[in-house]
Design a protein around this motif. Structure first.
Motif, PDB file in Angstrom:
ATOM      1  N   SER A 246      41.767  37.587  46.267  1.00 27.43           N
ATOM      2  CA  SER A 246      42.755  38.661  46.382  1.00 27.43           C
ATOM      3  C   SER A 246      42.361  39.840  45.503  1.00 27.43           C
ATOM      4  N   PHE A 247      42.872  41.005  45.853  1.00 29.68           N
ATOM      5  CA  PHE A 247      42.644  42.233  45.089  1.00 29.68           C
ATOM      6  C   PHE A 247      43.064  42.033  43.637  1.00 29.68           C
ATOM      7  N   GLU A 248      44.256  41.455  43.429  1.00 31.42           N
ATOM      8  CA  GLU A 248      44.789  41.298  42.081  1.00 31.42           C
ATOM      9  C   GLU A 248      43.908  40.365  41.240  1.00 31.42           C
ATOM     10  N   GLU A 249      43.457  39.256  41.837  1.00 29.36           N
ATOM     11  CA  GLU A 249      42.577  38.324  41.120  1.00 29.36           C
ATOM     12  C   GLU A 249      41.286  39.007  40.706  1.00 29.36           C
ATOM     13  N   TYR A 253      39.886  39.782  36.997  1.00 26.76           N
ATOM     14  CA  TYR A 253      38.593  39.224  36.609  1.00 26.76           C
ATOM     15  C   TYR A 253      37.677  40.323  36.072  1.00 26.76           C
ATOM     16  N   ARG A 254      37.635  41.461  36.763  1.00 26.99           N
ATOM     17  CA  ARG A 254      36.775  42.574  36.347  1.00 26.99           C
ATOM     18  C   ARG A 254      37.204  43.105  34.985  1.00 26.99           C
ATOM     19  N   HIS A 383      39.470  50.229  49.674  1.00 28.88           N
ATOM     20  CA  HIS A 383      40.639  49.911  48.853  1.00 28.88           C
ATOM     21  C   HIS A 383      40.225  49.138  47.602  1.00 28.88           C
ATOM     22  N   TRP A 384      39.411  48.105  47.757  1.00 31.48           N
ATOM     23  CA  TRP A 384      38.979  47.308  46.612  1.00 31.48           C
ATOM     24  C   TRP A 384      38.150  48.148  45.646  1.00 31.48           C
ATOM     25  N   PHE A 385      37.267  48.977  46.196  1.00 27.87           N
ATOM     26  CA  PHE A 385      36.385  49.778  45.344  1.00 27.87           C
ATOM     27  C   PHE A 385      37.170  50.853  44.600  1.00 27.87           C
ATOM     28  N   ASN A 386      37.934  51.649  45.322  1.00 26.30           N
ATOM     29  CA  ASN A 386      38.682  52.736  44.681  1.00 26.30           C
ATOM     30  C   ASN A 386      39.759  52.222  43.737  1.00 26.30           C
ATOM     31  N   GLY A 387      40.288  51.040  44.036  1.00 23.37           N
ATOM     32  CA  GLY A 387      41.336  50.471  43.197  1.00 23.37           C
ATOM     33  C   GLY A 387      40.821  49.729  41.978  1.00 23.37           C
TER      34      GLY A 387
END
Length: 449
Positions: A246-249, A253-254, A383-387
């Protein structure tokens, strides 16, 4: 002209392709246009790499195993040794990076340092090493061991192993090779330094028996979600392959990884999330493609594979029931943390039965799967990259080479039009593709002189 700090280069998306023989989906080799022998055919891997290079991807990546750890009665396995295969790929390409896996559990630091330094030389600076530990019993037995070392011990060995490899790469100063014909001076031996390492796990005199790699250090990559894995990545990795569902996970993690790296005085680590793509002209076409592929996978195969990831007996899995509630890390915490945690998180989040879980993961385990049109996939990646959930993706197309061609022809142009992915290679090395600095070892030896 120097650049104004306020005018920094825009952040760029990074894309690798994981060449999983015929493709990520276990039934990929059964397609009419697939060659069942592709998993041992160098020309297949070269074609995939050339397709990736045409799409201006950062690198190709090869996983590895030291044993037969999949069900070879049904599907191909990772068979060819990565660095040998990557040398062939490097000879047939000019820009794309070549990243290979080598385990710290059943190798020696000198051999690995030499192997990846050689790959960096023959590729003119395009090599990367994916640092892993090995947790399965069949591999241990192949190296004369009756048990798998515990998780903490494996990572302690890996940390020392990686330190030695980096020291060996640094054992020649950049200008140690002279090649002065007139003066008869070949190497400045005062600039070749034995590392004289004595540690808990290894004793290595050094120096390496070839000049420093073109990149200084081949790019160091790591993959691990456990605390020990994150610490190893924070100390040494320049990029990580993650398996967040998921995006939030992934965002959490990052953040955690970069906070850990900062403790060691290191810059941020590139997080490249695993991503399987199943592409169709319409969403209906893409879903149909997924279902056709999944329906060609025997349920017994998928159940055995899922049970192996979860570390439980296959009889505990019922297709039309949810996963058992009492699941714990396999091997008392000594198994693979990354895919266990990702698989559990996905199933719990979506409330899936085992049948639904297997289908949503396209017969695999752990990695995120997107099924849709090129535009839908580009939207998700953007979305994942910009977020801030990822710096890029380690792509695992459903079928190779066709699934990668679909991505390069359909998704890449959208990402380029949005200005987040390159339209041309701007550098020659993998470090330059990833925006990473080249380590300076002259400073190291000046300090020790």
């Amino acid at each position: 002209m120097s650049r104004n700090p306020a005018q920094r280069a825009p952040r760029r998306l990074h894309l690798n392709v994981n060449i999983l023989h015929s493709g990520f989906v276990p039934s990929a080799w059964r397609r009419d246009d697939a060659d069942p022998r592709a998993f041992i055919d160098v020309s297949h891997y070269v074609r995939v790499a050339q397709t990736a290079e045409a799409g201006k991807l950062d690198a190709v990546f090869l996983a590895d195993n030291a044993a037969i750890v999949d069900q070879i009665d049904f599907r191909p396995i990772t068979a060819l040794e990565p660095t040998v295969l990557l040398a062939s790929i490097a000879a047939a390409t000019t820009h794309i990076g070549v990243i290979g896996t080598a385990s710290t559990s059943y190798n020696e630091p000198y051999n690995i340092a030499r192997r990846f330094a050689t790959l960096d030389h023959v590729s003119n600076g395009r090599a990367g090493w994916n640092v892993v530990t090995t947790a399965d019993l069949p591999s241990a037995r192949n190296f004369g061991r009756g048990t798998v070392p515990d998780h903490a011990q494996r990572y302690e060995r890996a940390a020392e192993f990686t330190e030695i490899v980096k020291a060996l790469w640094d054992s020649w100063e950049d200008d140690a090779f002279v090649g002065d014909k007139a003066g008869g001076r070949f190497v400045d031996v005062d600039k070749v330094h034995p590392i004289a390492h004595r540690g808990r796990h290894f004793e290595v005199h050094g120096a390496l028996n070839l000049p420093r790699p073109p990149q200084g250090h081949p790019v160091l990559v790591q993959a691990g979600a456990s605390t020990d894995g994150r610490e190893l990545a924070a100390r040494h990795a320049e990029a990580v392959f993650s398996a967040s569902q998921s995006f939030e996970e992934s965002a959490a993690y990052r953040r955690d990884l970069n906070e850990r790296a900062a403790v060691y005085g290191r810059p941020g680590v590139k997080v490249l999330a695993g991503l399987t793509t199943i592409i169709g002209a319409t969403e209906t076409d893409a879903l149909r493609r997924r279902d056709e592929l999944v329906d060609q996978i025997p349920w017994r195969y998928s159940l055995n594979r899922l049970a192996g990831t979860l570390g439980i007996d296959v009889d505990r899995l019922k297709l039309d029931e949810r996963l058992p509630d009492d699941l714990a890390l396999p091997g008392g915490g000594n198994g693979n943390h990354t895919f266990f945690q990702a698989t559990i998180a996905h199933a719990r989040r979506h409330g899936q039965t085992v049948r639904e879980l297997i289908r949503s993961l396209a017969g695999g385990t752990g990695h995120r799967v997107i099924v849709g049109t090129p535009e839908q996939i580009a939207d998700d990646i953007t979305h994942w990259f910009n977020g801030g959930a990822a710096d890029g993706f380690n792509l695992m197309p459903d079928v190779l080479p066709g699934g990668l061609s679909d991505f390069v022809d359909g998704v890449v142009p959208i990402l380029q039009k949005r200005g987040i992915f390159r339209t041309a290679y701007e550098g020659a090395t993998l470090r330059e593709h990833l925006g990473l600095a080249r380590p300076d070892n002259a400073q190291l030896w000046r300090k020790s002189a």
